[in-house]
Design an enzyme around this catalytic site. Structure first.
Site, PDB file in Angstrom:
ATOM      1  CG  HIS A 155      99.019  13.289-102.185  1.00 55.23           C
ATOM      2  ND1 HIS A 155      97.788  13.878-102.342  1.00 55.23           N
ATOM      3  CD2 HIS A 155      99.437  12.942-103.440  1.00 55.23           C
ATOM      4  CE1 HIS A 155      97.470  13.902-103.630  1.00 55.23           C
ATOM      5  NE2 HIS A 155      98.449  13.329-104.316  1.00 55.23           N
ATOM      6  CG  HIS A 200      99.528  19.232 -98.270  1.00 53.16           C
ATOM      7  ND1 HIS A 200      98.354  19.232 -97.549  1.00 53.16           N
ATOM      8  CD2 HIS A 200      99.365  18.326 -99.267  1.00 53.16           C
ATOM      9  CE1 HIS A 200      97.514  18.360 -98.081  1.00 53.16           C
ATOM     10  NE2 HIS A 200      98.093  17.805 -99.126  1.00 53.16           N
TER      11      HIS A 200
END
Length: 344
Positions: A155, A200
């Site tokens: 991302h 993450h």
């Protein structure tokens, strides 16, 4: 309308295409510096250094529980880093620019950057196979080579590249600086959002920023390949246009200069080149070839370059074809040779 007049109008059409950034010394130093940071992050995670310890501290802090009121907003904001929606949005904008500039360069740059991003980031994800915070198995471990695919953050890297391409293709220094700041803030927000949501580690986001920046800095090296593909595709589109409209003028060509050393040509329906332009580093030159017999606009005479055209009078009309002929003298009559006094 004359063919040469039409060419003049096309050459004078405004364009917003700018020369792409070159691999300058500053840009090269930034590339190698970013690569060093990239390798340092990977080494720090592999060695289970303080960077991994910090990853676990942030994970135990659980930001999504500390500030739950912004969770709903960030669920939508993180889409700015998702590859599918962002690629469609940016491609739509760049497609309009391609139509306006009459070339395929913006879309091809986007495609080349996303291809390079997928290859480099995808290879790193599969090669290191790190697990994310929600699937971690051992406290304090780096969670490497356990079948995951989150290192580096896709991302974050995608947000850097997709929105950074708009800055890369900007046509003025002011637009480039403005779009660079906007893209950097957007990529920063997307990366921190993934940490907030717990998808993450912090080190994933740091490596994602570095990976995306490396792709943008390497884009000038891809420009020759992009130009080569653009020339081939434009030639195919021109021939397709001429096959669909054989009695029309040539299809749209780039109004501005393409790139140093790139030739631009017009092709007749029979396949013969009419006009060929070669754009040099600073000056341009034009060479012209004769049109085939039966060319619909000028059936009986070849195409002429600008310096050979009939001059234009101040009134705006072109001089007639017989203007340069020597006037024919009237033959002398039997009495025309006599003197003033009437004697021969």
């Amino acid at each position: 309308m004359r063919t040469d007049d039409k060419l003049d109008q096309m050459e004078e059409r405004p364009t917003d295409r700018a020369r792409p950034p070159r691999m300058t010394r500053t840009r090269l130093w930034l590339f190698w510096g970013t690569l060093a940071v990239y390798l340092a992050i990977v080494a720090g995670v592999l060695a289970t250094s303080w960077l991994v310890t910090f990853d676990w501290q942030v994970m135990f802090f659980r930001p999504y529980k500390q500030w739950p009121e912004i969770h709903a907003f960030l669920d939508y904001f993180v889409v700015l880093g998702q590859r599918g929606p962002t690629a469609v949005a940016v491609a739509a904008w760049l497609g309009w620019r391609c139509w306006r500039q009459r070339n395929l360069h913006p879309l091809l740059v986007l495609g080349a950057s996303l291809l390079l991003l997928n290859i480099t980031v995808g290879a790193a994800k599969l090669g290191m196979s790190r697990l994310g915070p929600h699937y971690a198995t051992t406290v304090g471990a780096n969670e490497m080579w356990l079948g995951g695919d989150i290192f580096p953050s896709g991302h974050t890297a995608n947000a850097v590249v997709t929105w950074g391409v708009l800055a890369y293709l900007a046509t003025t220094p002011l637009r480039r600086r403005t779009l660079s700041v906007i893209a950097a803030l957007g990529a920063l927000g997307v990366g921190m959002t993934t940490v907030y949501l717990g998808t993450h580690w912090v080190s994933d986001v740091l490596l994602g920023w570095a990976a995306g920046l490396l792709v943008l800095l390497a884009m000038p090296w891809l420009e020759p390949g992009v130009t080569w593909v653009e020339d081939r595709l434009m030639g195919i589109l021109l021939r397709l246009w001429l096959r669909l409209r054989p009695d029309s003028l040539r299809g749209p060509l780039p109004a501005g200069s393409l790139a140093p050393g790139v030739s631009r040509q017009r092709i007749a329906p029979e396949g013969e080149v009419l006009v060929r332009e070669t754009i040099g580093a600073g000056t341009g030159s034009r060479s012209a070839a004769h049109a085939p017999d039966g060319w619909p606009h000028h059936p009986s005479r070849p195409y002429t370059i600008r310096s050979e055209r009939t001059p234009v009078t101040p009134a705006g009309s072109r001089r007639p074809p017989h203007a340069d002929r020597v006037p024919r003298t009237t033959p002398l009559s039997p009495t025309s040779g006599r003197g003033r006094n009437g004697s021969g």
